[in-house]
Design a protein around this motif. Structure first.
Motif, PDB file in Angstrom:
ATOM      1  N   ASP A  74     -13.898  -0.849  -8.563  1.00 59.35           N
ATOM      2  CA  ASP A  74     -13.596  -0.435  -9.935  1.00 59.35           C
ATOM      3  C   ASP A  74     -12.671  -1.462 -10.603  1.00 59.35           C
ATOM      4  O   ASP A  74     -11.933  -1.154 -11.540  1.00 59.35           O
ATOM      5  CB  ASP A  74     -12.995   0.974  -9.983  1.00 59.35           C
ATOM      6  N   ASN A  75     -12.746  -2.693 -10.101  1.00 62.68           N
ATOM      7  CA  ASN A  75     -12.070  -3.849 -10.706  1.00 62.68           C
ATOM      8  C   ASN A  75     -10.540  -3.722 -10.695  1.00 62.68           C
ATOM      9  O   ASN A  75      -9.872  -3.954 -11.708  1.00 62.68           O
ATOM     10  CB  ASN A  75     -12.575  -4.108 -12.130  1.00 62.68           C
TER      11      ASN A  75
ATOM     12  N   GLU B  77     -11.966  -2.235 -23.480  1.00 65.84           N
ATOM     13  CA  GLU B  77     -12.042  -1.222 -24.540  1.00 65.84           C
ATOM     14  C   GLU B  77     -12.410  -1.921 -25.835  1.00 65.84           C
ATOM     15  O   GLU B  77     -11.953  -3.039 -26.089  1.00 65.84           O
ATOM     16  CB  GLU B  77     -10.711  -0.498 -24.714  1.00 65.84           C
TER      17      GLU B  77
ATOM     18  N   LYS C 176      -5.365  -2.164 -12.355  1.00 64.50           N
ATOM     19  CA  LYS C 176      -6.766  -1.859 -12.585  1.00 64.50           C
ATOM     20  C   LYS C 176      -7.209  -2.379 -13.951  1.00 64.50           C
ATOM     21  O   LYS C 176      -6.566  -2.091 -14.972  1.00 64.50           O
ATOM     22  CB  LYS C 176      -7.003  -0.349 -12.510  1.00 64.50           C
TER      23      LYS C 176
ATOM     24  N   GLY D 136     -10.095  -3.111 -17.063  1.00 59.99           N
ATOM     25  CA  GLY D 136     -11.244  -2.572 -17.768  1.00 59.99           C
ATOM     26  C   GLY D 136     -11.381  -3.238 -19.124  1.00 59.99           C
ATOM     27  O   GLY D 136     -10.723  -4.256 -19.414  1.00 59.99           O
TER      28      GLY D 136
END
Length: 375
Positions: free
Chosen positions: A181-182, A375, A371, A373
């Protein structure tokens, strides 16, 4: 220039000049540039990759995270940490880019602490205080590396009794895991044969902009903390747990780093910006976000999770703008920020702070997850 009296440096290259024939990492690093002998031990570069093509490069010199390639909003691999392109460059620097920090991360007042009626004097390397275990802390040690699989690196170091005058043989294992999940999931474990103090952390410098020569003032930060530990003029905690409300230290809602960083607020003046410990609301729950940052240009986000009670948010206020890193990039003043999960600074001298004492038969365990991600 850092001097290593026992240093024997032997960088192995395929050619003395011209292009290298070896394959570079995704971040453009060459493993042979990290092959050396330092104080009689071998250094190397380890490469972790996950199922999504994310790449983390780590050297066992100081256990440093050298590069971290994560996708931006367009899927473009983007390096989000500062570092150098060779062991020679790391040895020539007094900095701690990406390093494992110990035996005690952050500051200890005047370099003294008392444990079981014995007073220990530590190195004085920062305004008369001990910072990050002294000039020759764990960020300068050669860790024993073992790559478990494509996504996991285990680093070990036995810190001998009396090293930097800390008591006890401290047997340490740090595991870097690049998850699917990076996230970079860092676990710290340690045992001792004599009562001692321990506060381990990672000192990665983050910049999510895709341009490591760009200041980080427009990046957005959130820290899940109602209180912080104010400091004196030399950045030693006063012992107070002060509310962030109605101050520039209130980062509970996302805000650009540069909005208040130069306010004439006493604590920001003392730190030359943000360089403080926040008392996390997560209460040691690894599943609750402790902090989050975001770059609006790349869309890259970073969430921080930890079982630690605090996090030091540092905004590169002591970066000089004269440091040249990977690929010849010059890192500017406030060119990165750190989110160092930790127990509070100077805890051994602050009876009201959570204890950092480790005794024989006990096991130290700390965990930090960065973590990533979009957006």
């Amino acid at each position: 220039m850092k001097k290593h009296g026992l240093l024997v440096l032997a960088i192995c290259t395929l050619f003395a000049c011209g292009e290298k024939k070896e394959e570079a990492t995704l971040s453009g690093l060459y493993p042979t540039d990290f092959e050396a002998s330092v104080d009689g031990k071998k250094t190397a570069l380890y490469t972790l990759t996950n199922d999504n093509g994310v790449e983390a490069c780590i050297t066992n010199y100081g256990g440093r995270l050298v590069s971290l390639m994560v996708p931006d909003k367009n899927g473009t691999p983007t390096d989000v940490v500062l570092g150098y392109g060779s062991i020679a460059d790391y040895l020539a620097s007094d900095g701690n880019f990406g390093a494992l920090i110990g035996r005690y991360g952050n500051r200890i007042n005047n370099g003294f602490f008392t444990l079981d009626d014995v007073t220990y004097e530590l190195p004085h390397n920062n305004n008369g205080h001990c910072l990050h275990g002294g000039e020759k802390g764990y960020h300068t040690k050669i860790w024993d590396g073992k790559q478990i699989d494509n996504q996991t690196l285990e680093l070990r170091y036995l810190s001998p009794d009396g090293e930097a005058n800390f008591p006890g043989n401290l047997d340490i294992k740090v595991t870097y895991k690049l998850t699917n999940d990076n996230a970079i999931d860092i676990s710290y474990e340690a045992t001792t044969d004599k009562a001692t103090i321990v506060n381990l952390t990672n000192h990665s410098y983050f910049n999510l902009s895709g341009k490591l020569d760009a200041p980080i003032l427009r990046e957005v930060v959130m820290i899940n903390a109602d209180r912080y530990t104010p400091v004196d003029e030399t950045l030693i905690p006063t012992g107070e747990l002060a509310p962030v409300e109605n101050t520039p230290m209130d980062l509970r809602q996302p805000i650009a780093i540069g909005v208040h960083i130069d306010d004439e607020f006493d604590q920001l003046v003392k730190g030359r910006g943000y360089d403080h410990n926040w008392v996390l609301n997560s209460n040691g729950d690894i599943n609750v976000v402790a902090a989050k940052t975001k770059n609006l240009g790349t869309g890259i986000t970073m969430e921080v999770y930890t079982n630690e009670p605090g996090v030091q948010f540092y905004t590169g206020n002591f970066m000089t703008g004269n440091d040249t890193g990977k690929h010849g990039i010059t890192y500017p003043f406030r060119g990165a920020y750190c989110l160092e999960t930790q127990h509070y600074p100077d805890s051994p001298n602050q009876s009201d702070f959570p204890s950092t004492v480790l005794r024989p038969g006990e096991k130290y365990f700390s965990r930090c997850i960065y973590k990533f991600g979009v957006e």
